[in-house]
Write a protein that holds these residues in place. Structure first.
Motif, mmCIF file in Angstrom:
data_model
loop_
_atom_site.group_PDB
_atom_site.id
_atom_site.type_symbol
_atom_site.label_atom_id
_atom_site.label_comp_id
_atom_site.label_asym_id
_atom_site.label_seq_id
_atom_site.Cartn_x
_atom_site.Cartn_y
_atom_site.Cartn_z
ATOM 1 N N LEU A 82 13.712 -9.440 3.400
ATOM 2 C CA LEU A 82 12.699 -8.437 3.712
ATOM 3 C C LEU A 82 11.617 -8.979 4.638
ATOM 4 C CD1 LEU A 82 12.277 -6.934 0.147
ATOM 5 C CD2 LEU A 82 13.018 -5.636 2.157
ATOM 6 N N ASP A 83 11.115 -8.120 5.500
ATOM 7 C CA ASP A 83 9.921 -8.411 6.294
ATOM 8 C C ASP A 83 8.737 -8.000 5.439
ATOM 9 O OD1 ASP A 83 7.697 -8.274 7.973
ATOM 10 O OD2 ASP A 83 8.854 -7.582 9.702
ATOM 11 N N MET A 84 8.024 -8.962 4.880
ATOM 12 C CA MET A 84 6.988 -8.649 3.905
ATOM 13 C C MET A 84 5.767 -7.992 4.555
ATOM 14 S SD MET A 84 8.579 -9.333 1.203
ATOM 15 C CE MET A 84 7.413 -9.263 -0.155
ATOM 16 N N TYR A 85 5.596 -8.161 5.860
ATOM 17 C CA TYR A 85 4.527 -7.402 6.521
ATOM 18 C C TYR A 85 4.842 -5.916 6.457
ATOM 19 C CZ TYR A 85 1.386 -5.357 9.866
ATOM 20 O OH TYR A 85 0.447 -4.545 10.446
ATOM 21 N N LEU A 91 -2.980 -6.074 8.605
ATOM 22 C CA LEU A 91 -3.058 -4.640 8.345
ATOM 23 C C LEU A 91 -4.426 -4.080 8.699
ATOM 24 C CD1 LEU A 91 -1.239 -4.185 4.901
ATOM 25 C CD2 LEU A 91 -0.533 -3.269 7.113
ATOM 26 N N GLU A 92 -5.474 -4.818 8.346
ATOM 27 C CA GLU A 92 -6.830 -4.363 8.668
ATOM 28 C C GLU A 92 -7.012 -4.257 10.182
ATOM 29 O OE1 GLU A 92 -9.481 -7.090 6.810
ATOM 30 O OE2 GLU A 92 -9.289 -6.185 4.830
ATOM 31 N N ASN A 93 -6.513 -5.249 10.913
ATOM 32 C CA ASN A 93 -6.642 -5.221 12.366
ATOM 33 C C ASN A 93 -5.855 -4.070 12.970
ATOM 34 O OD1 ASN A 93 -8.290 -7.467 12.362
ATOM 35 N ND2 ASN A 93 -6.626 -8.905 12.693
ATOM 36 N N ARG A 99 2.703 -3.016 4.743
ATOM 37 C CA ARG A 99 2.323 -1.846 5.556
ATOM 38 C C ARG A 99 2.741 -0.562 4.848
ATOM 39 N NH1 ARG A 99 4.707 0.993 10.006
ATOM 40 N NH2 ARG A 99 3.112 1.734 11.484
ATOM 41 N N ALA A 100 3.926 -0.545 4.260
ATOM 42 C CA ALA A 100 4.390 0.646 3.546
ATOM 43 C C ALA A 100 3.485 0.944 2.353
ATOM 44 C CB ALA A 100 5.835 0.459 3.102
ATOM 45 N N LEU A 101 3.080 -0.108 1.640
ATOM 46 C CA LEU A 101 2.168 0.085 0.506
ATOM 47 C C LEU A 101 0.826 0.634 0.995
ATOM 48 C CD1 LEU A 101 2.992 -3.215 -1.397
ATOM 49 C CD2 LEU A 101 3.385 -0.907 -2.290
ATOM 50 N N HIS A 102 0.337 0.095 2.090
ATOM 51 C CA HIS A 102 -0.935 0.558 2.653
ATOM 52 C C HIS A 102 -0.838 2.027 3.058
ATOM 53 C CE1 HIS A 102 -4.660 0.521 4.930
ATOM 54 N NE2 HIS A 102 -4.004 0.866 6.028
ATOM 55 N N GLN A 103 0.289 2.418 3.624
ATOM 56 C CA GLN A 103 0.438 3.787 4.118
ATOM 57 C C GLN A 103 0.457 4.818 2.995
ATOM 58 O OE1 GLN A 103 3.951 3.310 6.589
ATOM 59 N NE2 GLN A 103 2.717 3.183 8.449
ATOM 60 N N VAL A 104 0.879 4.414 1.779
ATOM 61 C CA VAL A 104 0.846 5.369 0.661
ATOM 62 C C VAL A 104 -0.458 5.268 -0.127
ATOM 63 C CG1 VAL A 104 3.351 5.488 0.433
ATOM 64 C CG2 VAL A 104 2.067 3.788 -0.915
ATOM 65 N N GLY A 105 -1.404 4.483 0.388
ATOM 66 C CA GLY A 105 -2.725 4.412 -0.216
ATOM 67 C C GLY A 105 -2.838 3.482 -1.398
ATOM 68 N N TYR A 106 -1.895 2.557 -1.541
ATOM 69 C CA TYR A 106 -1.961 1.612 -2.656
ATOM 70 C C TYR A 106 -3.127 0.648 -2.456
ATOM 71 C CZ TYR A 106 -0.730 -2.076 -5.949
ATOM 72 O OH TYR A 106 -0.767 -3.011 -6.966
ATOM 73 N N GLU A 107 -3.972 0.485 -3.487
ATOM 74 C CA GLU A 107 -5.120 -0.409 -3.393
ATOM 75 C C GLU A 107 -5.205 -1.365 -4.578
ATOM 76 O OE1 GLU A 107 -8.592 2.022 -2.835
ATOM 77 O OE2 GLU A 107 -8.150 2.346 -0.705
ATOM 78 N N VAL A 110 -0.650 -17.341 -1.207
ATOM 79 C CA VAL A 110 -1.911 -16.622 -1.062
ATOM 80 C C VAL A 110 -2.325 -16.578 0.414
ATOM 81 C CG1 VAL A 110 -4.373 -16.645 -1.634
ATOM 82 C CG2 VAL A 110 -2.664 -17.075 -3.408
ATOM 83 N N GLY A 111 -2.162 -17.699 1.118
ATOM 84 C CA GLY A 111 -2.475 -17.704 2.543
ATOM 85 C C GLY A 111 -1.593 -16.732 3.314
ATOM 86 N N HIS A 112 -0.319 -16.710 2.971
ATOM 87 C CA HIS A 112 0.623 -15.785 3.611
ATOM 88 C C HIS A 112 0.185 -14.343 3.381
ATOM 89 C CE1 HIS A 112 4.495 -13.422 3.489
ATOM 90 N NE2 HIS A 112 4.661 -14.049 4.636
ATOM 91 N N MET A 113 -0.152 -13.999 2.140
ATOM 92 C CA MET A 113 -0.535 -12.627 1.827
ATOM 93 C C MET A 113 -1.869 -12.257 2.465
ATOM 94 S SD MET A 113 0.832 -11.971 -2.065
ATOM 95 C CE MET A 113 -0.151 -13.250 -2.828
ATOM 96 N N ARG A 114 -2.819 -13.178 2.478
ATOM 97 C CA ARG A 114 -4.106 -12.886 3.114
ATOM 98 C C ARG A 114 -3.911 -12.634 4.613
ATOM 99 N NH1 ARG A 114 -8.506 -13.210 0.119
ATOM 100 N NH2 ARG A 114 -9.868 -13.267 1.944
ATOM 101 N N GLY A 115 -3.021 -13.377 5.220
ATOM 102 C CA GLY A 115 -2.723 -13.142 6.635
ATOM 103 C C GLY A 115 -2.132 -11.754 6.861
ATOM 104 N N LEU A 116 -1.224 -11.337 5.983
ATOM 105 C CA LEU A 116 -0.632 -10.006 6.111
ATOM 106 C C LEU A 116 -1.693 -8.919 5.956
ATOM 107 C CD1 LEU A 116 2.696 -10.344 4.057
ATOM 108 C CD2 LEU A 116 2.333 -10.652 6.510
ATOM 109 N N LEU A 117 -2.577 -9.079 4.964
ATOM 110 C CA LEU A 117 -3.598 -8.059 4.738
ATOM 111 C C LEU A 117 -4.597 -8.008 5.893
ATOM 112 C CD1 LEU A 117 -4.318 -8.367 0.897
ATOM 113 C CD2 LEU A 117 -2.714 -6.873 2.105
ATOM 114 N N GLN A 118 -4.929 -9.174 6.467
ATOM 115 C CA GLN A 118 -5.811 -9.170 7.638
ATOM 116 C C GLN A 118 -5.137 -8.497 8.825
ATOM 117 O OE1 GLN A 118 -6.910 -13.282 8.113
ATOM 118 N NE2 GLN A 118 -8.465 -13.193 6.523
#
Length: 337
Positions: free
Chosen positions: A276-279, A327-329, A283-291, A317-325
């Protein structure tokens, strides 16, 4: 925006420096099993206020909060098997839900009946193999324990279903009153039986059935990305289906290689090393409004790491923080356009 979570076992409470380490690297919330609460085992699987106060105080000192409090498989075994003591187990779950609400824990997990509780895996099923650069990860070969006849005395699928519904029907009203969401993880491995012992929460349709039969906004799921991929079903369709219904309460952000239908097994791997491409998952989780929280879940063995897995945790944790950043960008850029 989503939070980053991690599971901690009871021994973490005795290591305050390690708890501070989690906060330092960017962990926002923790996922506990309720046996972290002093007196839980002595209470027969029932938490108590004094014990949870100790847990919350030690986590507060490290700047951490509980996001999910999870029960253990053994907490419901008498109920699932139709044995004496089932009513006490359900009362314990109700009391635990009330306490989770009292302490402000957003989510409580109830475990599905797992076939391995009656028919343990043979050693040949689990193998640790080397991955990229020699890190060690788990490989599962399920061929020998799939499609087997049921052993004598095993419950039927419908018996397990009836008892699962009984548990949720009893606990959901208490959770609603306490302001707690109940998250069902489902079976791991996600198959209809193991060594012939039935499992009932192994695919999207089974989660739909649970949510239909015990209808409540507080009845939802831990969406385990790895388990859902292993099942052979489409992870992204699942996120859209359940996320659009606000049924995703917690996420295990785990990557794997292989699916059970195609390969009769799978391998659990480092998050950037799987199918899986975890980004795209984030992104899919973000698009359904998961917080809620995303949790890297199982720990792999890096060659220079200690038994607590700090180096692996820091990587995830570094990997996930990079993905979330990222998404924010991307979201910011979309708003500008």
């Amino acid at each position: 925006m989503m939070k980053i979570g991690t599971r901690i076992s009871p021994d973490w409470l005795e290591r305050p420096e390690d708890l501070r380490f989690l906060r330092q690297i960017g962990v926002d919330v923790v996922d506990i099993t309720l046996d972290i609460c002093p007196g839980y085992a002595e209470g027969g699987g029932r938490a108590n206020r004094a014990g949870l106060e100790i847990v919350v105080e030690r986590l507060d000192q490290a700047g951490l909060k509980v996001e999910r409090a999870n029960t253990a498989n053994s907490d419901c075994i008498k109920t699932f098997l139709g044995q004496p003591g089932a009513e006490q187990e359900i009362e314990n779950l109700q009391a635990n839900a009330e306490l989770c609400g009292a302490f402000g824990f957003p989510v409580m997990g109830i475990q599905a009946f797992q076939g391995g509780q009656l028919a343990p895996f043979p050693e040949s099923v689990h193998t640790y193999v080397e991955g990229r650069g020699g890190y060690r990860h788990l490989e599962m070969n399920l061929a020998a324990i799939l499609d087997q006849p049921p052993p004598a005395g095993a419950p039927t699928h419908e018996e397990i279903w009836e008892r699962t519904i009984k548990i949720f029907s009893a606990v959901i009203p208490v959770a609603e009153s306490a302001g707690v969401k109940l998250a069902m993880h489902g079976n791991d491995p996600p198959v209809s039986s193991l060594n012939g012992v039935p499992q009932v929460l192994y695919n999207f349709a089974s989660f739909d059935r649970l949510f239909s039969e015990v209808s409540s906004p507080n009845n939802g799921m831990t969406f385990c990305v790895g388990t859902r991929y292993e099942s052979g079903e489409d992870v992204f369709e699942g996120i859209e289906h359940f996320g659009s219904q606000n049924k995703i309460f917690h996420v295990h952000f785990r990557n794997v290689r292989g699916t059970i239908p195609a390969d009769k097994g799978y391998a659990e791997v480092i998050p950037d090393d799987g199918d899986l491409d975890m980004y795209q998952v984030a992104r899919a989780l973000h698009q359904v409004g998961y917080e809620g929280a995303i949790d890297y879940d199982h720990i792999m063995q890096l060659s220079t790491d200690g038994p607590e897995g700090r180096e692996y945790i820091a990587f995830c944790v570094g990997h996930m923080r990079g993905l979330l950043q990222g998404l924010e960008n991307d979201s910011r850029a979309e708003r500008i356009l």
